[in-house]
Design a protein around this motif. Structure first.
Motif, short mmCIF file in Angstrom:
data_model
loop_
_atom_site.label_atom_id
_atom_site.label_comp_id
_atom_site.label_asym_id
_atom_site.label_seq_id
_atom_site.Cartn_x
_atom_site.Cartn_y
_atom_site.Cartn_z
N HIS A 350 97.25 23.81 -2.34
CA HIS A 350 96.37 24.75 -2.59
C HIS A 350 94.88 24.51 -2.79
CE1 HIS A 350 93.94 27.95 -4.63
NE2 HIS A 350 94.65 28.92 -3.81
N ASP A 351 94.71 23.43 -3.72
CA ASP A 351 93.27 22.84 -3.99
C ASP A 351 92.68 22.02 -3.04
OD1 ASP A 351 93.67 23.82 -6.51
OD2 ASP A 351 94.40 22.12 -7.72
N THR A 352 93.55 21.44 -2.11
CA THR A 352 93.12 20.67 -0.99
C THR A 352 92.38 21.66 0.12
OG1 THR A 352 94.75 18.90 -1.43
CG2 THR A 352 93.94 19.17 0.68
N PHE A 353 93.20 22.62 0.49
CA PHE A 353 92.39 23.51 1.53
C PHE A 353 91.47 24.72 0.78
CE2 PHE A 353 96.66 22.49 3.32
CZ PHE A 353 96.18 21.30 4.14
N ALA A 354 91.10 24.71 -0.41
CA ALA A 354 90.57 25.71 -0.98
C ALA A 354 89.09 25.41 -0.52
CB ALA A 354 90.75 25.69 -2.55
N PRO A 355 88.58 24.30 -0.26
CA PRO A 355 87.22 24.14 0.00
C PRO A 355 86.83 24.67 1.39
CG PRO A 355 87.82 22.45 -1.21
CD PRO A 355 88.96 23.20 -0.79
N LEU A 356 88.00 24.92 2.43
CA LEU A 356 87.87 25.22 3.71
C LEU A 356 87.19 26.73 3.85
CD1 LEU A 356 90.91 23.61 5.11
CD2 LEU A 356 88.74 22.67 5.07
N GLY A 358 85.94 30.01 6.18
CA GLY A 358 86.17 30.83 7.63
C GLY A 358 87.52 30.58 8.19
N SER A 359 87.21 30.41 9.60
CA SER A 359 88.46 30.21 10.30
C SER A 359 89.26 28.96 10.09
CB SER A 359 87.90 30.16 11.93
OG SER A 359 87.19 28.99 12.18
N ALA A 360 88.67 28.10 9.44
CA ALA A 360 89.30 26.82 9.13
C ALA A 360 90.50 26.98 7.99
CB ALA A 360 88.39 25.69 8.65
N ASN A 361 90.04 27.77 7.24
CA ASN A 361 90.94 28.33 6.05
C ASN A 361 91.86 29.02 6.71
OD1 ASN A 361 91.77 30.22 3.72
ND2 ASN A 361 90.91 28.44 2.69
N SER A 362 91.75 30.11 7.57
CA SER A 362 92.95 30.88 8.06
C SER A 362 93.67 29.98 9.05
CB SER A 362 92.44 32.19 8.55
OG SER A 362 91.55 32.05 9.70
N ALA A 363 93.38 28.97 9.59
CA ALA A 363 94.03 28.10 10.33
C ALA A 363 95.16 27.22 9.87
CB ALA A 363 93.01 27.41 11.36
#
Length: 472
Positions: A350-356, A358-363
């Motif tokens: 979760h912490d790794t992807f938290a900084p993403l 826009g669309s990158a996060n939802s991808a």
């Protein structure tokens, strides 16, 4: 036809042999064969009769009616304390003097050889038809083994009591009703006073409380539970409240006691004082908190210095370095929250992807259970996931709105299986040389964690499989 033997008051079973019948019907033969020493004195204390066992115990054969063996044929007599007993003050002399029986008198019989026997003596007066004292009969037996056994038992109890007193933990016992029967000095020190034996029930504490301060009635304390349910109990942790108001945390270990016949006879409880353990734990937590605080400040300082140094820089490597510092800081925060004992893999993801944004996060699609990792594993895996994410953002599936990343993990026995799969991004080709990120992934998983990495650059996207051993 009846025989003369049938007129005797002594009754003999028909199965008895003639030899045995003669012994049984003859009082003299019967006395002769008794397993205890027997002798008879006349009114003046002269021995007029004795049996074979008496000779064995004396170690010599007295001469009947001889003044040398007046009152007794032993070489000498002593009290159990080894105080000499004059023959004219022996049990036999005493009975002949006052006509009163002597019962269970323990004394030392000395043989001529110097050998000492502990004997139990019983003497009864002999009366004629008019009730006049005419003599006395003494029965005595060797009780040396019995005395030694009793002495050993007393010594065993004495040693056991000294051991209990020397124990550094509080120990006390109760009877079957839960009333105190014994406690050692350590128990009195823990309770802050010495409760009365035979009166206080279940526990010697003045008051008992749960760790959160809730009062715990004595009849609900662990010792009461062990006695009422006839089973050993471990814990729960409680607090002894002393009469002066001070509190002592302790862990109880009450155990019921059963006799050799299986009957419940009482219980024993050991109270382990947790004061020093809690003080040491608090001190350790303070040191860890201080260490975490200093490490966190150091990381923040490095981040600040890096940011200031790289301000205005167009070098992509500068941002990469800052990103790695941030990834290291995030997993460090989680380890700090857990006293540097463990970190959760799902939280790291979760912490790794938290900084993403826009669309990158939802991808990004993630799936897997919570799994605790040791600090070394957590740090290594966090950096690996950061490198994969950073690479996907720059060159892979997360660099385009059409791309996506699926991260799945599961626990298979003692292994954590992690799969990273990219798709929908730009076509991927095998890099001409292995970059820092690739080397970090392979070395962290294989060398630091002892796992197996499989990194593939397929045309549809990067695919990475990792098998990471978990602690048993």
């Amino acid at each position: 036809m009846s025989s003369s033997a049938d007129k005797s008051p002594t009754r003999v079973a028909p199965v008895a042999s003639l030899a045995l019948e003669r012994i049984v019907r003859s009082p003299a033969s019967l006395v002769e064969n008794l397993p205890i020493g027997v002798y008879t004195c006349d009114r003046d204390g002269l021995i007029v009769q004795f049996n074979r066992r008496a000779v064995d115990l004396w170690g010599r054969t007295p001469v009947l009616a001889d003044e040398r063996f007046r009152f007794d044929a032993a070489f000498a007599l002593q009290e159990p304390s080894r105080t000499p007993i004059a023959f004219d003050r022996s049990p036999m002399a005493q009975v002949l003097a006052d006509g009163q029986s002597v019962r269970d008198r323990e004394m030392i019989l000395l043989r001529e050889s110097g050998e000492a026997l502990t004997v139990l003596v019983n003497v009864d007066p002999l009366l004629d038809e008019q009730g006049s004292l005419v003599g006395a009969v003494s029965c005595f037996q060797d009780i040396g083994e019995l005395t030694q056994m009793k002495s050993q038992m007393r010594e065993g109890r004495r040693i056991g009591r000294r051991v209990m007193e020397a124990l550094p933990v509080a120990v006390y016992t109760t009877d079957a009703d839960g009333k105190l029967t014994y406690f050692n000095q350590a128990a009195a020190a823990l309770w802050g006073f010495a409760p009365p034996l035979g009166e206080q029930q279940w526990c010697g504490s003045w008051q008992i409380a749960l760790p959160d301060g809730t009062p715990l009635p004595h009849d609900q304390c662990p010792m009461a539970v062990a006695i009422q349910e006839r089973r050993a109990v471990v814990g729960p942790e409680a607090v002894a409240v002393r009469p002066d108001g001070t509190r002592v945390p302790f862990m109880p270990y009450p155990t019921p006691i059963f006799g050799s016949d299986g009957e419940f006879i009482g219980a024993v409880n050991m109270l382990v004082d947790l004061t020093e353990q809690k003080r040491a734990g608090a001190q350790q937590r303070g040191l860890i908190d201080e260490l975490n605080h200093r490490v966190k400040n150091t990381l923040a300082t490095i981040q600040s210095l890096a940011a200031q140094t790289m301000r205005g820089s167009t070098n992509p490597g500068d941002k990469t370095f800052e990103g790695r510092l941030m990834a290291l800081s995030r997993v460090h925060d989680q380890l700090t929250r857990n006293a540097w004992e463990w970190a959760d893999f799902a939280t790291i993801v979760h912490d790794t992807f938290a900084p993403l944004r826009g669309s990158a996060n939802s991808a990004v699609q993630v799936s897997g259970p919570s799994q605790r990792l040791k600090p070394q594993s957590a740090l290594a895996i966090a950096m690996v996931l950061h490198e994969l994410t950073s690479n996907a953002q720059k060159y892979g599936a997360l660099s385009t709105p059409a791309g996506s990343v699926a991260l799945d993990w599961r626990v298979d026995g003692t292994r954590l299986i992690v799969e990273w799969r990219e798709q929908g991004g730009p076509a991927v080709t095998m890099p001409h040389k292995r970059g820092f990120g690739t080397r970090l992934i392979e070395r962290s998983i294989a060398h630091e964690l002892g796992g197996r990495p499989l990194l593939e650059f397929t045309p549809s996207g990067v695919h990475c499989m990792m098998e990471i051993p978990l602690p048993g």
